[in-house]
Write an enzyme that holds these catalytic residues in place. Structure first.
Site, PDB file in Angstrom:
ATOM      1  N   GLU A  26       0.831  -1.221   0.000  1.00  0.00           N
ATOM      2  CA  GLU A  26       0.000   0.000   0.000  1.00  0.00           C
ATOM      3  C   GLU A  26       0.862   1.267   0.000  1.00  0.00           C
ATOM      4  O   GLU A  26       2.075   1.213   0.259  1.00  0.00           O
ATOM      5  CB  GLU A  26      -0.930   0.010   1.209  1.00  0.00           C
ATOM      6  CG  GLU A  26      -0.209   0.019   2.551  1.00  0.00           C
ATOM      7  CD  GLU A  26      -1.031   0.645   3.675  1.00  0.00           C
ATOM      8  OE1 GLU A  26      -1.456   1.808   3.520  1.00  0.00           O
ATOM      9  OE2 GLU A  26      -1.222  -0.025   4.704  1.00  0.00           O
ATOM     10  N   LYS A 161      -3.440  -2.306  16.079  1.00  0.00           N
ATOM     11  CA  LYS A 161      -2.869  -1.658  17.255  1.00  0.00           C
ATOM     12  C   LYS A 161      -3.939  -1.134  18.176  1.00  0.00           C
ATOM     13  O   LYS A 161      -5.097  -0.975  17.791  1.00  0.00           O
ATOM     14  CB  LYS A 161      -1.858  -0.594  16.882  1.00  0.00           C
ATOM     15  CG  LYS A 161      -2.299   0.433  15.920  1.00  0.00           C
ATOM     16  CD  LYS A 161      -1.193   1.419  15.726  1.00  0.00           C
ATOM     17  CE  LYS A 161      -0.484   1.184  14.413  1.00  0.00           C
ATOM     18  NZ  LYS A 161      -1.375   0.884  13.316  1.00  0.00           N
TER      19      LYS A 161
HETATM   20  N1  PSU Z   1      -2.172   1.428  10.457  1.00  0.00           N
HETATM   21  C1  PSU Z   1      -0.842   1.663  10.475  1.00  0.00           C
HETATM   22  N2  PSU Z   1      -0.289   2.424   9.511  1.00  0.00           N
HETATM   23  C2  PSU Z   1      -1.022   2.933   8.496  1.00  0.00           C
HETATM   24  C3  PSU Z   1      -2.429   2.648   8.466  1.00  0.00           C
HETATM   25  C4  PSU Z   1      -2.953   1.905   9.457  1.00  0.00           C
HETATM   26  O1  PSU Z   1      -0.149   1.210  11.363  1.00  0.00           O
HETATM   27  O2  PSU Z   1      -0.455   3.621   7.647  1.00  0.00           O
HETATM   28  C5  PSU Z   1      -3.231   3.156   7.314  1.00  0.00           C
HETATM   29  C6  PSU Z   1      -3.556   2.011   6.347  1.00  0.00           C
HETATM   30  O3  PSU Z   1      -3.460   2.516   5.034  1.00  0.00           O
HETATM   31  C7  PSU Z   1      -5.001   1.715   6.663  1.00  0.00           C
HETATM   32  C8  PSU Z   1      -5.506   3.085   7.016  1.00  0.00           C
HETATM   33  O4  PSU Z   1      -5.704   1.141   5.590  1.00  0.00           O
HETATM   34  O5  PSU Z   1      -4.457   3.671   7.769  1.00  0.00           O
HETATM   35  C9  PSU Z   1      -6.789   3.046   7.807  1.00  0.00           C
HETATM   36  O6  PSU Z   1      -7.279   4.339   7.900  1.00  0.00           O
HETATM   37  P1  PSU Z   1      -8.773   4.595   8.399  1.00  0.00           P
HETATM   38  O7  PSU Z   1      -8.761   4.130   9.831  1.00  0.00           O
HETATM   39  O8  PSU Z   1      -8.980   6.058   8.248  1.00  0.00           O
HETATM   40  O9  PSU Z   1      -9.651   3.735   7.553  1.00  0.00           O
END
Ligand code: PSU
Ligand code: MN
Length: 303
Positions: A26, A161
């Site tokens: 990603e 997390k």
């Molecule tokens: N968790 C991490 N690092 C990240 C993300 C999540 O430790 O960079 C990113 C990923 O791209 C995940 C997104 O899909 O955050 C989720 O964001 P939201 O909670 O806004 O859907």
């Protein structure tokens, strides 16, 4: 029609045609998940980890309105340098960014979508989004969970997390029919640390076993994905008490500042890194390499 918007990097297209293993990566982790220059260094090294295992990496993003499956070094550098200026692109953003010819850093959701369009079945990342703490009131539930329910891509992560409500995240995945697999563990790993006190659905000890389950899910005509949780290597695992305290403090600050929506995860990641003096960033980088290596092994077992 799809082809009019999708660019598959020649190396990736060639590997897919030849039935070679490919692993998607990603780009939100590059633009929003880590600071420059560690983000670019990590993104390039993680591709190398996948190559070293004998698979082909395909980092995914939206650039100039094109859906990209596989980026050049220059494109990765561009996404890393621009950082927060690049739109964090979830499912709801995709059509608008493409029609406007804009850039987007793909989350787990949109990376799964584009990987599936390109024919890639395995995807490695750090952490997925989930049900946020306080979601009973805010309804902040990541679109990642919905995508896992509907798109047949296997996602390797290091668990979720504690910025999320982990028990509610597991409940949501259960409701939507997403199996949560622990690699070599029965306990759900909690990203920075190996312990969460929660159980995964199935423990699996080999990439072959995981690949077989994914293959069977497809044979059964089930459209969804699978979540493989891979504990951070012992040497880089953080003390749960230390990291949870940092997370609690970061959440308090976030609430005081009134930050919400898509800004939550990037804010919390940056804050936790500051509070831990950078330790969390080191752990984050290591667990991404670890996940890439496992994803490449699963991709090899799948072809
Ligand atoms: N968790 C991490 N690092 C990240 C993300 C999540 O430790 O960079 C990113 C990923 O791209 C995940 C997104 O899909 O955050 C989720 O964001 P939201 O909670 O806004 O859907
Ligand atoms: Mn959200």
């Amino acid at each position: 029609m799809l082809e009019t918007h999708l660019d598959i990097k020649p190396e990736v297209a060639e590997a897919l045609r030849a039935g070679k293993p490919v692993v998607a990566l990603e780009s939100t982790i590059i633009s929003h998940g880590m600071p420059y220059p560690q983000n670019v260094e990590t993104a390039l090294r993680v591709e190398q980890v996948i190559r070293d295992e004998g698979a082909v990496p395909a980092t995914i993003a939206v650039i100039g309105g094109r859906l990209k499956a596989g980026l050049t070094e220059e494109e990765i550098e561009y996404l890393g340098k621009k950082g927060l200026e690049i739109t964090k692109a979830s499912r709801r953003d995709l059509a608008v960014l493409v029609s406007r010819g804009q850039d987007g850093a793909t989350t787990v959701t949109t990376t799964m979508m584009i990987a599936h369009m390109a024919g890639i079945k395995v995807f490695a990342t750090g952490g997925i989004g989930g049900v946020h703490r306080g979601a009973e009131k805010t309804m902040d539930i990541s679109a990642d969970l919905e995508e896992l329910a509907h798109t047949p891509v296997l996602v390797v992560c290091a668990g979720a997390k504690a910025i999320l409500d982990l028990p509610l995240t597991l409940e949501y995945l259960e409701t939507h029919g997403v199996p949560v697999i622990g690699y070599g563990t029965e306990e759900l790993p909690a990203f920075y640390s190996r312990q969460s006190g929660l159980k995964v659905d199935y423990r699996m000890d080999t990439p072959e076993e995981i690949a077989a389950a994914m293959r069977t899910q497809t044979e059964l005509g089930m459209a969804g994905g699978m979540l493989v949780t891979n504990p951070i290597p012992e040497a880089y695992s953080m003390d749960p008490a230390v990291i949870n305290k940092a997370i609690d403090q970061a959440i308090e600050e976030m609430e005081a500042l009134g930050i919400h929506g898509k800004e939550c995860t990037p804010f919390l990641l940056a804050k936790v890194k500051d509070i831990t003096g950078g330790d969390s960033l080191d752990s984050n980088i290591r667990l991404v390499f670890n996940n890439a290596s496992l994803a490449a092994k699963i991709a090899k077992a799948l072809v």
